[in-house]
Write a protein that holds these residues in place. Sequence first.
Motif, short mmCIF file in Angstrom:
data_model
loop_
_atom_site.label_atom_id
_atom_site.label_comp_id
_atom_site.label_asym_id
_atom_site.label_seq_id
_atom_site.Cartn_x
_atom_site.Cartn_y
_atom_site.Cartn_z
N HIS A 72 -8.29 4.54 2.90
CA HIS A 72 -7.32 4.13 3.92
C HIS A 72 -6.96 2.66 3.78
N PRO A 73 -5.78 2.30 4.28
CA PRO A 73 -5.48 0.88 4.42
C PRO A 73 -6.06 0.38 5.74
N ALA A 74 -6.44 -0.87 5.77
CA ALA A 74 -6.88 -1.53 7.00
C ALA A 74 -5.78 -2.51 7.38
N LEU A 75 -5.12 -2.25 8.50
CA LEU A 75 -3.98 -3.06 8.93
C LEU A 75 -4.43 -4.03 10.01
N LEU A 76 -4.13 -5.31 9.82
CA LEU A 76 -4.44 -6.32 10.83
C LEU A 76 -3.45 -6.22 11.97
N VAL A 77 -3.97 -6.32 13.19
CA VAL A 77 -3.17 -6.10 14.40
C VAL A 77 -3.30 -7.29 15.33
N ASP A 78 -2.23 -7.62 16.00
CA ASP A 78 -2.23 -8.59 17.09
C ASP A 78 -1.93 -7.79 18.36
N GLY A 79 -2.92 -7.62 19.22
CA GLY A 79 -2.73 -6.82 20.42
C GLY A 79 -3.19 -5.38 20.25
N LEU A 80 -4.41 -5.21 19.79
CA LEU A 80 -4.93 -3.88 19.50
C LEU A 80 -4.94 -2.99 20.75
N GLY A 81 -5.31 -3.54 21.90
CA GLY A 81 -5.34 -2.73 23.13
C GLY A 81 -3.99 -2.12 23.45
N ALA A 82 -2.93 -2.91 23.34
CA ALA A 82 -1.58 -2.40 23.62
C ALA A 82 -1.17 -1.36 22.58
N VAL A 96 4.07 -1.07 3.73
CA VAL A 96 3.47 0.27 3.65
C VAL A 96 4.56 1.20 3.14
N HIS A 97 4.33 1.80 1.99
CA HIS A 97 5.30 2.71 1.39
C HIS A 97 4.72 4.12 1.44
N PHE A 143 0.69 12.79 9.05
CA PHE A 143 0.35 13.64 7.92
C PHE A 143 -1.16 13.75 7.72
N GLY A 144 -1.94 13.06 8.56
CA GLY A 144 -3.39 13.10 8.45
C GLY A 144 -3.98 11.99 7.63
N ASN A 145 -3.16 11.05 7.16
CA ASN A 145 -3.69 9.89 6.43
C ASN A 145 -4.41 8.96 7.41
N ARG A 146 -5.60 8.53 7.07
CA ARG A 146 -6.40 7.66 7.91
C ARG A 146 -5.90 6.22 7.83
N VAL A 170 0.87 -1.17 0.00
CA VAL A 170 0.00 0.00 0.00
C VAL A 170 0.90 1.22 0.00
N GLN A 171 0.60 2.19 -0.85
CA GLN A 171 1.36 3.43 -0.85
C GLN A 171 0.47 4.57 -0.39
N LEU A 172 1.00 5.34 0.54
CA LEU A 172 0.35 6.54 1.03
C LEU A 172 1.22 7.73 0.67
N ALA A 173 0.61 8.89 0.57
CA ALA A 173 1.36 10.10 0.25
C ALA A 173 1.79 10.80 1.53
N MET A 174 2.85 11.58 1.40
CA MET A 174 3.35 12.40 2.50
C MET A 174 3.96 13.67 1.92
N PRO A 175 4.08 14.72 2.72
CA PRO A 175 4.72 15.94 2.20
C PRO A 175 6.24 15.78 2.17
N ALA A 176 6.88 16.57 1.35
CA ALA A 176 8.35 16.57 1.28
C ALA A 176 8.93 16.91 2.65
N GLY A 177 10.00 16.23 3.01
CA GLY A 177 10.69 16.50 4.26
C GLY A 177 10.08 15.83 5.48
N GLY A 178 9.09 14.97 5.29
CA GLY A 178 8.42 14.33 6.42
C GLY A 178 8.98 12.98 6.81
N GLU A 179 10.13 12.61 6.28
CA GLU A 179 10.66 11.27 6.53
C GLU A 179 10.88 10.98 8.02
#
Length: 121
Positions: free
Chosen positions: A70-80, A55-56, A110-113, A9-18
Amino acid sequence: MGIVGIDHVQLAMPAGGEDKAVAFYSGVLGISQVAKPMHLAKRGGCWFEDGPLKVHLGVEADFRPARKAHPALLVDGLGALVERLHGAGVDVVVDEPLEGYDRVYANDPFGNRLELLEPLG
């Protein structure tokens, strides 16, 4: 012939946000940063990968965050993970239940959901 999966999955970001991307995706979410191929590294952005999870983030000159898509990411241990997000000052939103999952939404720096899902049982 047919589509068999998603490579990344590729998301956008502003320049200089690395630095912010690394602090969030690697530091908070725990996804390892990997080096971009040299011919792509000059474009900026960064890649995070852990096994099949990729995730790129790419620099977009006229950046606008993805607030609905948005991407939906599977999680192990959501509470933590929610605790870590809160500890990092990230707002977490609990949404309508989704059968078979606990889930929340959070935004990257960057505000990406991002949707974070943990299968029940």
